[in-house]
Design an enzyme around this catalytic site. Structure first.
Site, PDB file in Angstrom:
ATOM      1  N   HIS A  19       8.378   1.633  -3.578  1.00  0.00           N
ATOM      2  CA  HIS A  19       7.438   0.517  -3.568  1.00  0.00           C
ATOM      3  C   HIS A  19       8.148  -0.745  -4.021  1.00  0.00           C
ATOM      4  O   HIS A  19       8.856  -0.738  -5.018  1.00  0.00           O
ATOM      5  CB  HIS A  19       6.250   0.788  -4.497  1.00  0.00           C
ATOM      6  N   ARG A  49      -9.290  -9.723  -8.067  1.00  0.00           N
ATOM      7  CA  ARG A  49      -8.232 -10.390  -8.833  1.00  0.00           C
ATOM      8  C   ARG A  49      -7.637 -11.544  -8.034  1.00  0.00           C
ATOM      9  O   ARG A  49      -7.293 -12.590  -8.586  1.00  0.00           O
ATOM     10  CB  ARG A  49      -7.146  -9.381  -9.208  1.00  0.00           C
ATOM     11  N   SER A  84      -2.728  -0.704 -10.495  1.00  0.00           N
ATOM     12  CA  SER A  84      -3.035  -0.823  -9.066  1.00  0.00           C
ATOM     13  C   SER A  84      -1.982  -0.111  -8.224  1.00  0.00           C
ATOM     14  O   SER A  84      -2.292   0.714  -7.353  1.00  0.00           O
ATOM     15  CB  SER A  84      -3.088  -2.315  -8.694  1.00  0.00           C
TER      16      SER A  84
END
Lengths: 435, 435
Positions: free
Chosen positions: B93, B179, B194
């Site tokens: 990621h 957000r 998250s």
């Protein structure tokens, strides 16, 4: 990540405004005005204003930002004017407490000196009672007046206690409801701008603030109450409203009555020259401040309570709003008296749990649309410092339904104590704050 | 004031949870789980979660709170498992940057070593591009796969880059959108929970994080990037996912292509053994980390780029999702080349303005529902440290409409500089963070 461009039609971006406050900066005047205006137009979402309010609570606002915020909320609605009245106007605002019925004797007392007292009041929510709820205990009395009726009553009677119209600072109405559910009520800049936007929009010449501290107040802490008072005095002064504040103790309920009808009864006792010493003391102190701002610093306030002038003004004020000052007040169907289990002296009666208990008995409302029960509440029989014997009544719960007593008594568990030595007395009026 | 009672059906009160965090406390595990669950059920309002998120941003969360928050978001949806695959799975990621196409060469490169690489990716919003948007430049290629299709492709091809289904951590989806509009994107506990909730719910065996710092990254500051990396490595480790992070520099765009189709072209160059040095360096560094976690610490990663194995895996991966790896990529209708006005050395190309400019050219989207223009973007011709002569191309803007050039050039004003001395070189991979 948020968009690095601004929309074509809006000059500012809510996320930019939020970030500025989040990062400890001061929001520019035009951006802050836009934020309030865009929130009123529902372009800025509740979630965005909630994040902004939390950032304000945690990072504060400059005096300049608070002034702009207040001004923007005033600009969201109409402005009233009492200029044609031919009398000076003095308003009073309390930040709210338990047993705080002071507006009821105070408005007619000050009006007895020829001053106009416009009291645009609210209803209670949670453990602090509402002035309009209390007065609605009086058969026939109505809270809603047109601007013309209010003006005429100020001219002819001098004192008006009525519901604030929806036209004053509508942005504040929306923001207040939002703060209530987002844990952002306690932000001093937002409390100050909320209160002062309505008072300045109302158009009063001068204003006395009763800023409460202690367990039954918004502000537990006297230092935060002082900060709030100073902020509001500065705001009023900057806007041309002569403003004074008293910091007053709200650790113990005011007077002996907590509720609605019983608070009216106690107010009438004060107007008749009697009543509990603390209610008289605070009424007189606030009246002196109001009359000083109205140009009568030497007015003999106590005399007007004992010689019937204040009572006459009260009766005229109630009648002008279709109330019958001589009608019997509602009485509770059920009562429950708690007695002392030992000999000693009352060392504490905590305001917050007594407020919560009265609320649970039906004197207050959980939701804005709920009715209140006018006869419900609590009558205290003693106050801190009073001696009691075993079996002597300490307080009486008042309700229309005996099932309410258990939860009220739960709230009162540990809320009052009897000891051997009298508690230290602290002054009711702690400090006076002026520009 | 908020109600002193709690509702009958809900065990906690959102205002209490918000106040706890607002006042600097740690929220109890059961209350925090309830908050996330009640938000998913839409019992807790956006405005309440926004105030909570701002309090988290300003007051932080303990490691334990972050773990509970992550776990609660995982519990809001389904959990996947690759247990029946017969291969170890490694995911990667990136926190996002400008010109960050690394997933495209990396997934097939690692898969070439017999490791399964599930890349559940997203689309771009704002100035950072989205991996799916880039791949959709390839004619026929589709991002949406069923779980069965994904599983089969991991087994047969090894690499999958596809859209994350809506079943993984739906609470995160709602919270992320909130957000984005409330200035609370930058809260490290919320970023970490998250990202990690989706990776843990996905069921990967191990995970390599590319945490970027610098002007084109979420985190400008290397210290905050390090804090985020450590938080995520701890979260992964605590949940049984072997996790390593690299802190990498995102002050300059990665490679020479910023956009969609041009980033695919550059990725294919890397898979063919060429491509810009920085893209190759980061692809190789991340591949080494992934293969080390998969039990192949000595794999010869560079060889797989030069001998065609990685390219073969790429072609199989694209074909498995109905894409044609040999089809021509979309080309822009309009181009605009900016040239050097002096002789010298390129001292800076700032990532953020180049990202914003590419976005304004149509490579990115302002709203989630907008399409992207696959041919739009920027081709750089030089990088910091390169010498240029007057009139030599520095970069070319690519768009479908020449009217977009002006606003892109506005963003680029001051974003690149030519000086006399070569800039100090800073390492692309700054730090490696392990449990």
């Amino acid at each position: 990540m948020s968009s690095p461009t601004t929309p074509d039609v809006e000059p500012f971006d809510a996320v930019d405004v939020i970030r500025t406050k989040r990062d400890g900066g001061a929001v520019a005047e035009d951006a802050l005005r836009w934020m309030v205006d865009a929130y009123t137009r529902e372009y800025v979402a509740d979630s965005q204003m909630a994040a902004f309010a939390m950032a304000v609570l945690l990072n504060g606002m400059t005096r300049d930002e608070i002034r702009v915020m207040t001004d923007a909320m005033i600009a969201s609605g109409e402005r009233m004017s009492f200029a044609g009245l031919g009398k000076t106007t003095v308003d009073k605002h309390s930040t709210g407490g338990v047993g705080d019925k002071i507006t009821l004797p105070l408005a007619p007392l000050v009006a007895a000196f020829g001053v106009a007292v416009p009291q645009l009041s609210g209803r209670g929510l949670g453990h602090t009672g509402g002035t309009l709820d209390k007065l609605e205990s009086i058969p026939g009395w109505r809270a809603a007046l047109s601007n013309d009726e209010m003006f005429a009553q100020l001219r002819d009677v001098g004192a008006v206690i009525c519901a604030a119209g929806s036209g004053l600072a509508p942005a504040d109405k929306r923001l207040y409801a939002l703060r209530d559910v987002t844990g952002t009520v306690e932000a001093i800049p937002l409390i100050a701008s909320s209160i002062m936007s309505k008072k300045i929009a109302e158009g009063t010449d001068s204003l006395v603030l009763d800023v409460k501290f202690g367990s039954g107040a918004f502000m537990r802490d006297v230092d935060r109450a002082r900060e709030l008072a100073r902020t509001m005095v500065a705001l009023g002064t900057d806007s041309g409203v002569a403003t004074t504040a008293l910091l007053t103790d709200m650790n113990t309920p005011l007077g002996l009555a907590i509720g609605n009808a019983n608070e009216v009864r106690e107010s009438v006792e004060v107007l008749a020259g009697g009543g509990p010493a603390d209610v008289v003391e605070l009424t007189v102190a606030l009246a002196r401040e109001m009359l000083a701002l109205a140009g009568q610093p030497d007015a003999d306030v106590e005399a007007a309570l004992t010689d019937g002038r204040a009572m006459d003004a009260w009766r005229r004020m109630i009648r002008a709003q279709d109330g019958d000052p001589d009608a019997p007040l509602p009485a509770p169907r059920e009562t429950h008296t708690v007695v002392a289990d030992r000999e000693g002296v009352v060392t504490a009666l905590e305001a917050l749990p007594f407020g919560v208990a009265a609320w649970r008995l039906g004197a207050g409302r959980a939701r804005a649309q709920d009715p209140v029960i006018h006869a419900a509440g609590i009558d205290l029989h003693v106050k801190p410092g009073d001696r009691v014997a075993p079996g002597q009544p300490v307080f009486t719960l008042l309700a229309d339904d005996e099932h309410r007593f258990a939860r009220a008594l739960d709230a009162l568990d540990g809320a009052w104590t009897i000891g051997d030595e009298a508690p230290a007395r602290s002054p009711l009026v702690r400090e006076r704050i002026t520009a």
